[in-house]
Design a protein around this motif. Structure first.
Motif, PDB file in Angstrom:
ATOM      1  N   ALA A  99     -25.052 -20.059 -15.425  1.00  0.00           N
ATOM      2  CA  ALA A  99     -26.102 -19.830 -16.295  1.00  0.00           C
ATOM      3  C   ALA A  99     -27.215 -19.106 -15.738  1.00  0.00           C
ATOM      4  O   ALA A  99     -27.918 -18.258 -16.558  1.00  0.00           O
ATOM      5  N   GLU A 101     -29.270 -16.009 -14.188  1.00  0.00           N
ATOM      6  CA  GLU A 101     -29.311 -14.511 -13.759  1.00  0.00           C
ATOM      7  C   GLU A 101     -29.764 -14.146 -12.680  1.00  0.00           C
ATOM      8  O   GLU A 101     -29.441 -13.343 -11.944  1.00  0.00           O
ATOM      9  N   ILE A 119     -28.946 -16.252 -17.994  1.00  0.00           N
ATOM     10  CA  ILE A 119     -28.235 -15.106 -18.834  1.00  0.00           C
ATOM     11  C   ILE A 119     -28.426 -15.140 -20.345  1.00  0.00           C
ATOM     12  O   ILE A 119     -28.626 -14.155 -20.970  1.00  0.00           O
ATOM     13  N   ASP A 120     -28.308 -16.279 -20.824  1.00  0.00           N
ATOM     14  CA  ASP A 120     -28.337 -16.446 -22.371  1.00  0.00           C
ATOM     15  C   ASP A 120     -29.554 -17.118 -22.927  1.00  0.00           C
ATOM     16  O   ASP A 120     -29.459 -18.355 -22.839  1.00  0.00           O
ATOM     17  N   SER A 121     -30.445 -16.347 -23.175  1.00  0.00           N
ATOM     18  CA  SER A 121     -31.828 -17.025 -23.605  1.00  0.00           C
ATOM     19  C   SER A 121     -31.589 -17.842 -25.106  1.00  0.00           C
ATOM     20  O   SER A 121     -32.089 -18.782 -25.082  1.00  0.00           O
ATOM     21  N   ASP A 122     -30.609 -17.299 -25.871  1.00  0.00           N
ATOM     22  CA  ASP A 122     -30.755 -17.957 -27.224  1.00  0.00           C
ATOM     23  C   ASP A 122     -29.957 -19.238 -26.879  1.00  0.00           C
ATOM     24  O   ASP A 122     -30.344 -20.270 -27.568  1.00  0.00           O
ATOM     25  N   VAL A 123     -29.136 -19.610 -26.125  1.00  0.00           N
ATOM     26  CA  VAL A 123     -28.401 -20.664 -26.012  1.00  0.00           C
ATOM     27  C   VAL A 123     -29.347 -21.737 -25.416  1.00  0.00           C
ATOM     28  O   VAL A 123     -29.479 -22.752 -25.698  1.00  0.00           O
TER      29      VAL A 123
END
Length: 177
Positions: A99, A101, A119-123
């Motif tokens: 996860a 980055e 990597i996935d800010s929204d999650v």
């Protein structure tokens, strides 16, 4: 590689506790002054006093709890890491290397953090509560990562050492292509 654990320094935690007590006493003084003002209630002192007593009272409670319980600030292993460095931390939730980055050392208002960008800010934002979410969003606007590890109360580990270890683990154990 074995687990890498950063422990809390009791001495550093005591100095932070002393500062919280000083701020709590100042807030209590402002609260008292706001109520007992000779002419009428001094609303500014009263409001600042209430906010200070509530905020620094909570901080003192949190610091005392951590001081007596003792704790691991950061645990780094092959799967990821656990951040327990602040009230905003997810404590017992593993952040997996896949996860992550990037990892950087950032400085905000003169204080340095190991800052982890995901990597996935929204999650990540969906996985945290309202107050934590607002704080993370504010940190992102300041240019820091989603997770900011505070090493202010770390025992015998520098911020650079933690940064190097985390980068090494991330590069070695991340399953990203």
């Amino acid at each position: 590689m074995d687990n890498f654990i950063v422990y809390q320094s009791k001495g550093k935690q005591l100095s932070i506790m002393f500062l919280a007590i000083v701020m709590l006493v100042i807030g209590a003084f402002l609260l008292f002054f706001g109520i007992t003002s000779e002419e009428s209630v001094n609303w500014l002192c009263l409001i600042i006093g209430i906010v200070s007593v509530v905020f620094f009272g909570y901080c003192l409670f949190f610091i005392l709890k951590e001081l007596f319980v003792g704790k691991e600030i950061v645990v780094v292993n092959k799967e990821g890491f656990y951040d327990r460095s602040s009230a905003l931390s997810k404590k017992n939730e593993l952040i997996k290397w896949e996860a992550v980055e990037s990892i950087k050392i950032v400085s905000v208002t003169g204080q340095q953090f190991v800052s982890i960008y995901l990597i996935d800010s929204d999650v990540y934002l969906k996985s945290i509560s309202g107050l934590r979410k607002k704080a993370v969003q504010a940190n992102l606007k300041l240019g820091t990562g989603h997770i900011n590890i505070n090493m202010q109360s770390a025992k015998n580990v520098s911020i650079e050492e933690l940064y190097d270890v985390m980068n090494e683990f991330c590069l070695t154990y991340s399953k990203k292509a």
